[in-house]
Design a protein around this motif. Structure first.
Motif, PDB file in Angstrom:
ATOM      1  N   ASP A 149      22.761 -94.214  -3.823  1.00  0.00           N
ATOM      2  CA  ASP A 149      22.807 -92.790  -4.159  1.00  0.00           C
ATOM      3  C   ASP A 149      24.247 -92.276  -4.182  1.00  0.00           C
ATOM      4  O   ASP A 149      24.624 -91.515  -5.081  1.00  0.00           O
ATOM      5  CB  ASP A 149      21.979 -91.985  -3.160  1.00  0.00           C
ATOM      6  CG  ASP A 149      20.487 -92.170  -3.350  1.00  0.00           C
ATOM      7  OD1 ASP A 149      20.086 -92.678  -4.422  1.00  0.00           O
ATOM      8  OD2 ASP A 149      19.721 -91.817  -2.439  1.00  0.00           O
ATOM      9  N   GLU A 150      25.053 -92.667  -3.198  1.00  0.00           N
ATOM     10  CA  GLU A 150      26.455 -92.252  -3.175  1.00  0.00           C
ATOM     11  C   GLU A 150      27.190 -92.742  -4.413  1.00  0.00           C
ATOM     12  O   GLU A 150      27.967 -92.007  -5.034  1.00  0.00           O
ATOM     13  CB  GLU A 150      27.152 -92.808  -1.924  1.00  0.00           C
ATOM     14  CG  GLU A 150      26.700 -92.196  -0.625  1.00  0.00           C
ATOM     15  CD  GLU A 150      27.268 -92.935   0.575  1.00  0.00           C
ATOM     16  OE1 GLU A 150      27.486 -92.288   1.618  1.00  0.00           O
ATOM     17  OE2 GLU A 150      27.492 -94.165   0.476  1.00  0.00           O
TER      18      GLU A 150
ATOM     19  N   ASP B  28      25.957 -93.588  -7.390  1.00  0.00           N
ATOM     20  CA  ASP B  28      25.517 -92.924  -8.612  1.00  0.00           C
ATOM     21  C   ASP B  28      26.089 -91.515  -8.714  1.00  0.00           C
ATOM     22  O   ASP B  28      26.459 -91.062  -9.808  1.00  0.00           O
ATOM     23  CB  ASP B  28      23.992 -92.874  -8.659  1.00  0.00           C
ATOM     24  CG  ASP B  28      23.367 -94.222  -8.980  1.00  0.00           C
ATOM     25  OD1 ASP B  28      24.112 -95.124  -9.420  1.00  0.00           O
ATOM     26  OD2 ASP B  28      22.145 -94.375  -8.790  1.00  0.00           O
ATOM     27  N   ARG B  29      26.185 -90.817  -7.593  1.00  0.00           N
ATOM     28  CA  ARG B  29      26.762 -89.472  -7.630  1.00  0.00           C
ATOM     29  C   ARG B  29      28.250 -89.513  -7.978  1.00  0.00           C
ATOM     30  O   ARG B  29      28.756 -88.648  -8.699  1.00  0.00           O
ATOM     31  CB  ARG B  29      26.567 -88.772  -6.283  1.00  0.00           C
ATOM     32  CG  ARG B  29      25.148 -88.289  -6.022  1.00  0.00           C
ATOM     33  CD  ARG B  29      25.116 -87.297  -4.871  1.00  0.00           C
ATOM     34  NE  ARG B  29      25.576 -87.872  -3.619  1.00  0.00           N
ATOM     35  CZ  ARG B  29      24.799 -88.500  -2.742  1.00  0.00           C
ATOM     36  NH1 ARG B  29      23.503 -88.634  -2.985  1.00  0.00           N
ATOM     37  NH2 ARG B  29      25.295 -88.988  -1.619  1.00  0.00           N
TER      38      ARG B  29
ATOM     39  N   GLU C  84      23.708 -91.146 -13.883  1.00  0.00           N
ATOM     40  CA  GLU C  84      22.755 -90.762 -14.927  1.00  0.00           C
ATOM     41  C   GLU C  84      23.266 -91.164 -16.301  1.00  0.00           C
ATOM     42  O   GLU C  84      22.525 -91.721 -17.125  1.00  0.00           O
ATOM     43  CB  GLU C  84      22.511 -89.250 -14.859  1.00  0.00           C
ATOM     44  CG  GLU C  84      21.436 -88.764 -15.803  1.00  0.00           C
ATOM     45  CD  GLU C  84      21.132 -87.282 -15.628  1.00  0.00           C
ATOM     46  OE1 GLU C  84      20.637 -86.658 -16.600  1.00  0.00           O
ATOM     47  OE2 GLU C  84      21.395 -86.751 -14.528  1.00  0.00           O
TER      48      GLU C  84
END
Length: 449
Positions: A414-415, A417-418, A423
């Motif tokens: 998650d880190e 991808d942010r 996306e």
């Protein structure tokens, strides 16, 4: 691009034929004799492609200020082809072995970045070999604009750059460098910001300690006193503390860091003149040191020596970009929690809002500073593996920065991808590698596959 070069066309056809014969479940990967990645990998089986033939500079147009090059051309050869025509690539990464494709698929930087940005900010067009064998031509305004903006920082997970057009800039025969020493970080950063707003051609700096910071501002010149030679016995980074002014040839300035791998040749004892003479000029370069480093990694000599002394060691080899306004906080963190010096400082201009590079997102309303710090942290205290690198990542993200992915990373999915346009990357992967023939960016850069 110019009308197709016959030799380049033959190389592309041969490569596509090579790729057409590759089937099976193992992902594609490159056969490479050298690499500027600094992360150990536990690679599984791969179907290897050899791009070594793509090592030609195809055209230089000094008036239009661009150079067309194949992807595996190293910057040593690229500079060698452009300087005789009175130009150089607008951003020349610090090490001779970095390739044109590598500087775009990764992140390349140098002391002209305060004006031109990162290497991929100087990209004008690119031909990308997709995993299915198709070669697509990408520009900022054609149907493959998404891949043009998504290729930088993709590390070979969307395709491979076969041909690139990069912006160049005019040069003169000499470079005059002025070194200013500061006793406080605030004064140093204020002077650096002023230098970036001046008519300077190059701006960078080195932090030697809390109260010893040196700003180097350089300009092209037509004539000079006899230029300094930092290609053999003399050591460039030491000169920053010894001289207020220096003169180098343009080539000597571009490769001022390569002879000593910045200052990391000291890991091999090469700060001693007698040993430099023994090793010889031809072996004093980043190519040699990288080879020695990989030998040591395989043999585990320094790890074993640290264990014998009861020390835990962790390599902290990182380049990170922080907003200029947060630079003092980050430098204080480095002194307080990491303890590595020297630290290279290189300013980077604000991103162009018309070209938002998806996988290395920098804000368009603020300049950045790159911090480069490369050493080993060791001591008798016990930490989880990756402790210091993880602390760097956390601090960089907390201060609104981003880090390069050429070395160890410990982000969660998650880190990651942010921070790196997850996306947008997913959409690019679905479009250009729907069969998943190449590894994903997280798998390659964090899971080290």
């Amino acid at each position: 691009f110019m009308p197709e070069d016959a030799g380049h066309a033959r190389r592309v056809a041969a490569l596509r034929a090579q790729l057409a014969g590759r089937h099976g479940r193992a992902p594609l990967g490159l056969t490479k004799a050298t690499s500027n990645l600094f992360r150990d990998r536990s690679e599984g089986a791969k179907q290897r492609l050899d791009l070594a033939a793509f090592c030609h500079v195809l055209a230089v147009d000094p008036e239009a200020q661009w150079v067309d090059t194949e992807g595996l051309v190293g910057y040593e050869a690229l500079v060698g082809a452009t300087l005789p025509q009175g130009v150089m690539p607008a951003v020349v990464p610090q090490l001779k072995t970095i390739t044109a494709a590598g500087a775009v698929a990764g992140v390349g930087i140098e002391a002209t970045s305060f004006r031109y940005g990162l290497v991929h900010d100087t990209l004008l067009a690119i031909d990308v070999l997709l995993p299915d064998g198709e070669v697509v031509h990408c520009t900022p305004d054609n149907e493959h604009r998404d891949l043009f903006l998504g290729f930088p920082n993709s590390y070979g997970t969307l395709g491979y750059a076969l041909r690139l057009r990069l912006r160049t800039q005019p040069v003169k025969a000499r470079v005059q460098v002025c070194h200013r020493r500061f006793a406080s970080a605030d004064a140093f950063f204020d002077a650096l910001a002023a230098a970036c707003a001046s008519d300077a051609d190059f701006v960078d700096g080195v932090v030697f300690g809390r109260d010893t910071l040196v700003l180097s501002v350089a300009r092209f010149a037509d004539g000079s006193p006899s230029p300094s030679d930092y290609g053999f016995e003399r050591i460039y980074y030491r000169s920053l503390l010894e001289r207020a002014e220096d003169w180098l040839t343009t080539a000597g300035y571009l490769w001022r860091w390569d002879t000593d791998w910045f200052w990391n040749s000291r890991q091999f004892g090469l700060q001693h003149a007698w040993l430099r003479r023994l090793v010889g000029r031809q072996r004093l370069n980043s190519r040699t040191y990288t080879r020695w480093m990989r030998w040591n990694a395989r043999l585990g000599l320094t790890r074993a020596w640290s264990r014998l002394r009861g020390l835990q060691r962790e390599s902290v080899i990182q380049d990170v970009d922080l907003p200029l306004g947060r630079a003092p906080e980050f430098l204080d963190f480095l002194h307080r929690e990491i303890g590595i010096v020297p630290i290279w400082i290189c300013p980077v201009r604000a991103a162009d809002p018309a070209q938002p590079f998806a996988l290395y997102p920098l804000r368009s309303d603020t300049p950045y500073l790159n911090f480069g710090f490369w050493d080993v942290v060791q001591g008798r205290g016990r930490h989880e593996p990756g402790h210091f690198n993880r602390r760097v990542e956390q601090e960089v993200i907390a201060l609104g920065g981003i880090k390069s992915l050429y070395s160890d990373s410990f982000f969660s999915r998650d880190e990651f991808d942010r921070a790196y346009g997850g996306e947008a990357y997913t959409a690019l992967k679905r479009k250009y590698d729907p069969q998943q023939r190449l590894l994903g960016l997280f798998e390659k850069c964090v899971m080290r596959r």
